[in-house]
Design a protein around this motif. Structure first.
Motif, PDB file in Angstrom:
ATOM      1  N   GLY A   1      48.567  22.545  13.773  1.00  0.00           N
ATOM      2  CA  GLY A   1      48.119  21.255  13.273  1.00  0.00           C
ATOM      3  C   GLY A   1      48.224  21.126  11.770  1.00  0.00           C
ATOM      4  N   ALA A   2      47.136  20.639  11.163  1.00  0.00           N
ATOM      5  CA  ALA A   2      47.127  20.388   9.723  1.00  0.00           C
ATOM      6  C   ALA A   2      47.303  21.672   8.922  1.00  0.00           C
ATOM      7  CB  ALA A   2      45.822  19.696   9.327  1.00  0.00           C
TER       8      ALA A   2
ATOM      9  N   GLY B   1      34.941  26.093   8.420  1.00  0.00           N
ATOM     10  CA  GLY B   1      36.079  26.863   8.892  1.00  0.00           C
ATOM     11  C   GLY B   1      36.630  27.797   7.836  1.00  0.00           C
ATOM     12  N   PRO B   2      37.457  28.775   8.265  1.00  0.00           N
ATOM     13  CA  PRO B   2      38.080  29.710   7.322  1.00  0.00           C
ATOM     14  C   PRO B   2      39.078  28.997   6.427  1.00  0.00           C
ATOM     15  CG  PRO B   2      39.004  29.964   9.518  1.00  0.00           C
ATOM     16  CD  PRO B   2      37.837  29.034   9.658  1.00  0.00           C
ATOM     17  N   GLY B   3      39.499  29.684   5.370  1.00  0.00           N
ATOM     18  CA  GLY B   3      40.350  29.056   4.367  1.00  0.00           C
ATOM     19  C   GLY B   3      41.614  28.437   4.904  1.00  0.00           C
ATOM     20  N   HIS B   4      42.250  29.083   5.892  1.00  0.00           N
ATOM     21  CA  HIS B   4      43.515  28.568   6.401  1.00  0.00           C
ATOM     22  C   HIS B   4      43.328  27.495   7.474  1.00  0.00           C
ATOM     23  CE1 HIS B   4      42.329  31.833   9.087  1.00  0.00           C
ATOM     24  NE2 HIS B   4      43.073  31.287  10.018  1.00  0.00           N
ATOM     25  N   ARG B   5      42.062  27.259   7.896  1.00  0.00           N
ATOM     26  CA  ARG B   5      41.787  26.204   8.878  1.00  0.00           C
ATOM     27  C   ARG B   5      40.592  25.365   8.438  1.00  0.00           C
ATOM     28  NH1 ARG B   5      42.420  28.839  14.951  1.00  0.00           N
ATOM     29  NH2 ARG B   5      44.609  29.436  14.780  1.00  0.00           N
ATOM     30  N   ARG B   6      40.513  25.108   7.176  1.00  0.00           N
ATOM     31  CA  ARG B   6      39.384  24.367   6.618  1.00  0.00           C
ATOM     32  C   ARG B   6      39.396  22.930   7.132  1.00  0.00           C
ATOM     33  NH1 ARG B   6      34.925  26.619   4.618  1.00  0.00           N
ATOM     34  NH2 ARG B   6      34.227  25.832   2.611  1.00  0.00           N
ATOM     35  N   ARG B   7      38.222  22.426   7.500  1.00  0.00           N
ATOM     36  CA  ARG B   7      38.083  21.038   7.937  1.00  0.00           C
ATOM     37  C   ARG B   7      37.001  20.373   7.106  1.00  0.00           C
ATOM     38  NH1 ARG B   7      41.945  18.649  10.439  1.00  0.00           N
ATOM     39  NH2 ARG B   7      40.508  17.229  11.482  1.00  0.00           N
ATOM     40  N   PHE B   8      37.296  19.188   6.627  1.00  0.00           N
ATOM     41  CA  PHE B   8      36.373  18.460   5.761  1.00  0.00           C
ATOM     42  C   PHE B   8      35.953  17.157   6.438  1.00  0.00           C
ATOM     43  CE2 PHE B   8      39.138  21.055   3.193  1.00  0.00           C
ATOM     44  CZ  PHE B   8      38.288  21.632   2.269  1.00  0.00           C
ATOM     45  N   ARG B   9      34.688  16.784   6.216  1.00  0.00           N
ATOM     46  CA  ARG B   9      34.192  15.498   6.705  1.00  0.00           C
ATOM     47  C   ARG B   9      33.661  14.708   5.521  1.00  0.00           C
ATOM     48  NH1 ARG B   9      30.070  16.269  10.962  1.00  0.00           N
ATOM     49  NH2 ARG B   9      28.481  16.216   9.326  1.00  0.00           N
ATOM     50  N   VAL B  10      34.156  13.495   5.386  1.00  0.00           N
ATOM     51  CA  VAL B  10      33.803  12.628   4.261  1.00  0.00           C
ATOM     52  C   VAL B  10      33.244  11.318   4.796  1.00  0.00           C
ATOM     53  CG1 VAL B  10      34.783  11.232   2.392  1.00  0.00           C
ATOM     54  CG2 VAL B  10      35.462  13.627   2.643  1.00  0.00           C
TER      55      VAL B  10
ATOM     56  N   LEU C   1      27.804  -0.878   4.861  1.00  0.00           N
ATOM     57  CA  LEU C   1      28.827  -0.381   5.765  1.00  0.00           C
ATOM     58  C   LEU C   1      29.212   1.045   5.386  1.00  0.00           C
ATOM     59  CD1 LEU C   1      31.277  -3.422   6.026  1.00  0.00           C
ATOM     60  CD2 LEU C   1      29.803  -2.541   7.841  1.00  0.00           C
ATOM     61  N   SER C   2      29.521   1.847   6.397  1.00  0.00           N
ATOM     62  CA  SER C   2      30.004   3.201   6.139  1.00  0.00           C
ATOM     63  C   SER C   2      30.805   3.685   7.339  1.00  0.00           C
ATOM     64  CB  SER C   2      28.841   4.162   5.863  1.00  0.00           C
ATOM     65  OG  SER C   2      28.073   4.364   7.032  1.00  0.00           O
ATOM     66  N   ALA C   3      31.626   4.698   7.105  1.00  0.00           N
ATOM     67  CA  ALA C   3      32.413   5.312   8.179  1.00  0.00           C
ATOM     68  C   ALA C   3      32.745   6.733   7.767  1.00  0.00           C
ATOM     69  CB  ALA C   3      33.687   4.516   8.446  1.00  0.00           C
ATOM     70  N   GLN C   4      32.939   7.585   8.758  1.00  0.00           N
ATOM     71  CA  GLN C   4      33.277   8.979   8.504  1.00  0.00           C
ATOM     72  C   GLN C   4      34.735   9.252   8.849  1.00  0.00           C
ATOM     73  OE1 GLN C   4      30.365  10.907  11.027  1.00  0.00           O
ATOM     74  NE2 GLN C   4      29.137  11.510   9.261  1.00  0.00           N
ATOM     75  N   GLY C   5      35.291  10.249   8.179  1.00  0.00           N
ATOM     76  CA  GLY C   5      36.642  10.686   8.478  1.00  0.00           C
ATOM     77  C   GLY C   5      36.747  12.183   8.286  1.00  0.00           C
ATOM     78  N   THR C   6      37.623  12.826   9.039  1.00  0.00           N
ATOM     79  CA  THR C   6      37.826  14.270   8.910  1.00  0.00           C
ATOM     80  C   THR C   6      39.291  14.561   8.632  1.00  0.00           C
ATOM     81  OG1 THR C   6      38.188  14.533  11.293  1.00  0.00           O
ATOM     82  CG2 THR C   6      35.931  14.787  10.480  1.00  0.00           C
ATOM     83  N   GLY C   7      39.545  15.728   8.040  1.00  0.00           N
ATOM     84  CA  GLY C   7      40.919  16.108   7.750  1.00  0.00           C
ATOM     85  C   GLY C   7      40.996  17.519   7.219  1.00  0.00           C
ATOM     86  N   GLY C   8      42.218  18.011   7.082  1.00  0.00           N
ATOM     87  CA  GLY C   8      42.436  19.358   6.588  1.00  0.00           C
ATOM     88  C   GLY C   8      42.304  19.494   5.087  1.00  0.00           C
ATOM     89  N   SER C   9      42.058  18.388   4.396  1.00  0.00           N
ATOM     90  CA  SER C   9      41.781  18.396   2.961  1.00  0.00           C
ATOM     91  C   SER C   9      40.815  17.256   2.681  1.00  0.00           C
ATOM     92  CB  SER C   9      43.063  18.218   2.142  1.00  0.00           C
ATOM     93  OG  SER C   9      43.580  16.913   2.300  1.00  0.00           O
ATOM     94  N   VAL C  10      40.176  17.289   1.519  1.00  0.00           N
ATOM     95  CA  VAL C  10      39.258  16.206   1.155  1.00  0.00           C
ATOM     96  C   VAL C  10      40.018  14.887   1.082  1.00  0.00           C
ATOM     97  CG1 VAL C  10      37.735  15.312  -0.648  1.00  0.00           C
ATOM     98  CG2 VAL C  10      37.675  17.741  -0.062  1.00  0.00           C
ATOM     99  N   ARG C  11      41.225  14.928   0.524  1.00  0.00           N
ATOM    100  CA  ARG C  11      42.022  13.706   0.388  1.00  0.00           C
ATOM    101  C   ARG C  11      42.323  13.090   1.750  1.00  0.00           C
ATOM    102  NH1 ARG C  11      47.218  12.541   0.884  1.00  0.00           N
ATOM    103  NH2 ARG C  11      47.748  14.735   1.199  1.00  0.00           N
ATOM    104  N   LEU C  12      42.727  13.908   2.713  1.00  0.00           N
ATOM    105  CA  LEU C  12      43.031  13.385   4.044  1.00  0.00           C
ATOM    106  C   LEU C  12      41.781  12.855   4.734  1.00  0.00           C
ATOM    107  CD1 LEU C  12      45.552  16.093   5.335  1.00  0.00           C
ATOM    108  CD2 LEU C  12      46.070  13.757   4.595  1.00  0.00           C
TER     109      LEU C  12
END
Length: 225
Positions: free
Chosen positions: A104-105, A180-189, A198-209
């Motif tokens: 994946g990411a 998660g470990p460094g090579h599979r880090r997952r971020f929630r913003v 209004l608000s919404a959450q998003g997840t990704g393999g980097s803060v930017r994503l």
């Protein structure tokens, strides 16, 4: 003489490394050993950004700063670089830690990073002009659709412009978790518009994503009431 995997990769890259150790380092993921390829990635990322910016400036004199910026972002983004790396079968040469399977990411990020590291290695061995020639040839497949990148605005940009049009300040992005470990880090913003509650959450393999995912969900929430 039979073609080795390294030689096949060099042929697709369009550059033959003079020092095998430089190529090996560029293909070494941080999970495998020290030293790894992140310093070379830093160098390759810098020259890639400059070469793409210079090409766009020269080739599209009619474009404004926003179009140039979006086109450059589209060309140097992780997804584009990973697709290029995949087309070169770079993943088969990537050296990762024992028992680790990149998916994946995490795999996309590792491929993009290794390609940038290879470009950094070319800069060290042959200088920026040779690296520029390699980069221009690698990205040639994208030139026919480069205007799509220039005209596309990402979710964060669309959301901010929408709020500006309504006389509101930019949204707030809050990092909630990093797991998660460094090579599979997952971020929630979390993306918030306090003025509209209004608000919404998003997840990704980097803060930017993760920020982009949160902005996209918030736009959808605004569109559907």
């Amino acid at each position: 003489m039979a073609e080795t995997p390294d030689t096949a990769l060099e042929l697709k890259l369009g550059y033959r490394f003079q020092n095998q150790a430089v190529m090996d380092l560029a293909l070494t993921h941080r999970s495998h050993a020290q030293p790894h390829n992140e310093r070379l990635e830093f160098l390759g990322d810098a020259v890639l950004g400059w070469v793409v910016a210079e090409c766009l400036y020269r080739m599209y004199p009619e474009w404004n700063e926003g179009q140039l910026t979006r086109a450059r972002a589209g060309l140097v983004r992780q997804k584009t670089l990973a697709e290029l790396a995949d087309s070169m079968n770079l993943g088969e040469q990537l050296r990762v830690g024992g028992g680790i399977v990149l998916e994946g990411a995490a795999r996309e990020r590792a491929l993009a990073s290794a390609l940038e590291a290879l470009l950094g290695g070319i800069v060290l061995e042959a200088g920026p002009e040779t690296a520029q020639s390699v980069i221009e040839r690698l990205l040639r497949r994208w030139w026919p659709i480069i205007s799509d990148f220039a005209d596309h605005k990402d979710a964060k940009t669309r959301l901010q412009e929408r709020l500006q049009g309504e006389g509101l300040p930019p949204p707030r992005y809050l990092l909630e978790t990093a797991e998660g470990p460094g090579h599979r880090r997952r971020f929630r913003v979390r993306c918030e518009i306090p003025e509209q509650a209004l608000s919404a959450q998003g997840t990704g393999g980097s803060v930017r994503l993760a920020e982009q995912a949160a902005a996209e969900r918030l736009i959808a929430k605004m569109d559907h009431g």
